[in-house]
Scaffold this active site. Structure first.
Site, PDB file in Angstrom:
ATOM      1  CB  SER A   1      -6.813   8.515  20.829  1.00 52.35           C
ATOM      2  OG  SER A   1      -5.551   8.804  21.376  1.00 52.35           O
TER       3      SER A   1
ATOM      4  CG  HIS B   1      -7.022   9.411  26.229  1.00 50.98           C
ATOM      5  ND1 HIS B   1      -7.095  10.641  25.740  1.00 50.98           N
ATOM      6  CD2 HIS B   1      -6.652   8.512  25.326  1.00 50.98           C
ATOM      7  CE1 HIS B   1      -6.693  10.456  24.279  1.00 50.98           C
ATOM      8  NE2 HIS B   1      -6.405   9.081  24.055  1.00 50.98           N
TER       9      HIS B   1
ATOM     10  CG  ASP C   1      -6.882  12.913  27.853  1.00 57.16           C
ATOM     11  OD1 ASP C   1      -6.055  12.527  27.939  1.00 57.16           O
ATOM     12  OD2 ASP C   1      -7.514  12.884  26.687  1.00 57.16           O
TER      13      ASP C   1
END
Length: 182
Positions: free
Chosen positions: A19, A162, A134
């Site tokens: 991320s 995610h 995601d």
């Protein structure tokens, strides 16, 4: 990061970032010409766009006014597969342990960050792992990364959002370990 790499005298290591950490890893690769890095793993990396400006602004406002609500929303969008109430609560509590000012700083950065010019500069073998469901960093960003990073390999995770490292942990660990040479 460069100071840590030098202090530990790291060489030929695999740098992995998830991320926001993926954005940081990309920036490290271009700013320091990949000093010490032999392989790069981008895991649901927030790149080339950090977050949509509207999303970053909304999360920033919630961070400044009602962090528990913000974390609950992030938790609800983080996973594709069912997470129990207990797991979701635990996950939210982890997020709330971060300093509020640091969460706000990250959101301000992610709302303005563009890494388009950085991607073509990466020259080490790169593994891109991304959940196709995601909702935090859309899968389309993984396609852009793959298209713009030479020597990259994209591995989609069909049953993940995610949190692919949790949702498909056995496959995730196997693919990452093989790439890292373990």
């Amino acid at each position: 990061m460069r100071a840590v790499v030098e202090a530990l005298d790291l060489r030929d290591f695999t740098l992995a970032g998830h991320s926001t950490g993926g954005s940081i890893a990309i920036r490290y690769m271009t700013r320091h010409r990949g000093h010490g890095v032999a392989r790069l793993a981008l895991i649901a990396a927030a790149a080339p766009v950090g977050l949509a400006k509207e999303t970053a602004d909304r999360l920033l406002m919630e961070t400044l006014t009602d962090r528990p609500k913000m974390m609950r929303g992030v938790t609800e969008s983080f996973f594709f597969q069912y997470a129990t109430c207990e797991f979701a609560g635990w996950f939210s509590q982890i997020g709330l342990q971060a300093a509020g000012w640091s969460t706000a700083a990250v959101l301000r950065t992610l709302g303005n960050e563009r890494l388009d010019a950085d991607l073509p500069q990466i020259s080490v073998p790169t593994l891109i792992l991304h959940g196709v469901h995601d909702r935090v960093v859309p899968f389309a960003q993984a396609l852009v990364q793959h298209r713009n990073i030479r020597h990259s390999r994209l591995v989609p995770f069909m049953y993940s959002g995610h949190g692919l490292f949790w949702e498909e942990r056995d496959r995730f660990n196997a693919v990452l370990a093989q790439f890292a040479g373990r």
